[in-house]
Design a protein around this motif. Sequence first.
Motif, PDB file in Angstrom:
ATOM      1  N   ALA A  83      -9.803  -8.367  -4.331  1.00 15.12           N
ATOM      2  CA  ALA A  83      -9.689  -7.573  -5.426  1.00 15.12           C
ATOM      3  C   ALA A  83     -10.548  -7.800  -6.650  1.00 15.12           C
ATOM      4  CB  ALA A  83      -8.053  -7.563  -5.853  1.00 15.12           C
TER       5      ALA A  83
ATOM      6  N   LYS B  44       0.923  -1.006   0.029  1.00 20.37           N
ATOM      7  CA  LYS B  44       0.027   0.076   0.210  1.00 20.37           C
ATOM      8  C   LYS B  44       1.035   1.235   0.040  1.00 20.37           C
ATOM      9  CE  LYS B  44      -3.573   2.889   0.204  1.00 20.37           C
ATOM     10  NZ  LYS B  44      -4.142   3.090  -1.100  1.00 20.37           N
TER      11      LYS B  44
ATOM     12  N   THR C 292      -6.159  -1.732   5.051  1.00 19.21           N
ATOM     13  CA  THR C 292      -6.139  -2.282   3.849  1.00 19.21           C
ATOM     14  C   THR C 292      -6.734  -3.665   3.586  1.00 19.21           C
ATOM     15  OG1 THR C 292      -4.166  -1.119   3.544  1.00 19.21           O
ATOM     16  CG2 THR C 292      -4.784  -2.766   1.925  1.00 19.21           C
TER      17      THR C 292
ATOM     18  N   HIS D 160     -10.204  -3.251   3.182  1.00 24.41           N
ATOM     19  CA  HIS D 160     -10.282  -2.286   1.728  1.00 24.41           C
ATOM     20  C   HIS D 160     -11.105  -1.119   2.116  1.00 24.41           C
ATOM     21  CE1 HIS D 160      -9.718  -4.936  -1.950  1.00 24.41           C
ATOM     22  NE2 HIS D 160      -9.129  -5.512  -1.113  1.00 24.41           N
TER      23      HIS D 160
ATOM     24  N   ARG E  10      -7.849   0.815  -0.988  1.00 27.78           N
ATOM     25  CA  ARG E  10      -7.421  -0.140  -1.652  1.00 27.78           C
ATOM     26  C   ARG E  10      -5.864  -0.199  -1.860  1.00 27.78           C
ATOM     27  NH1 ARG E  10     -11.090  -3.343  -4.382  1.00 27.78           N
ATOM     28  NH2 ARG E  10     -13.294  -2.093  -4.342  1.00 27.78           N
TER      29      ARG E  10
END
Length: 332
Positions: free
Chosen positions: A85, A16, A65, A68, A71
């Motif tokens: 995803a 990320k 993350t 979510h 993203r």
Amino acid sequence: MTSEDSVLVQVQNLKKYFPIYKGLIVNKHVNDVKAVDDISFDVYKGETLGLVGETGCGKTTVGRTILHLYRPTSGKIIFGGINLADLGENEMRVMRRRMQMIFQDPYASLNPRMTVGSIISAPLDVHTSANRKEKQDQVQELLKIVGLNPDFVNRYPHEFSGGQRQRIGIARALALSPDLIICDEPISSLDVSIQAQVVNLLEELQERLGLTYIFIAHDLSMVRHISNRMVVMYLGKIMELADRNEIYLRPLHPYTQALMSAVPIPDPDKARNRQRILLEGDIPSPVNPPIGCNFNTRCPIATEECFKIDPEYRELTPKHFVACHHAEQFIK
């Protein structure tokens, strides 16, 4: 707890990055904040996985993350066998019923303009078609579960103490009967006497409801108490992952050894004879992490290899993972 059937969450090569832009008229992408940088681990059903490290190491970003809320830049998060995803917005909304979060600050995470009943029933409003009476009954039952008076439904957050507010946050997280709850430093802003009560409540709920936790914290003693396994992070990467007792008694990474040497010991004789490991220097910026091992600028055993090659994250002994070129020397 090690079979594939018992794995609830698989995090694979997760990254990320937060982009940095420069320019008044035309925003130009000049760099990235590497908050989480290529990490992998599994979370087993019914366990508590502790996530520890210094401020800014990426612990909270990992939790957000996985849910979510952020993203991921790259990598996979596989929840219950489903790669998040691959899900669209509507599919992700359905999946969110199975994972919730308890936030760090009980003063900021509750809307001061909403009653306790409205706060706890908000997930039910979004995700269920229950009628008003059914939601009222469920909210009162949730308040009982977390040790609060069910008659508090019409009160506002400012009427409660910090510990009571965190219990309200826990009740909200439980409203949809999730499989996974990410606890983002849920006790760090509470008094010490209240911390133990909240942790005991979380343990009781886990045993009663079969919950799985990712417990993010700074207090290493508390993490050892509540966790089954521990992940040690530094500058966006995992340094070590093992059983909680293995981490405390036989740490294989120099950074983990430094952390454990700072944990207070109640026995004054043992504390007096223990050798403290004091790290020099500051944590590098996640915008420009060091070449090679992220820890090389502060590591007491760093060699030339550490400044050139990023160490492989590997299973050095059974179920004990470490990212260090020289970890073998610490195996006893």
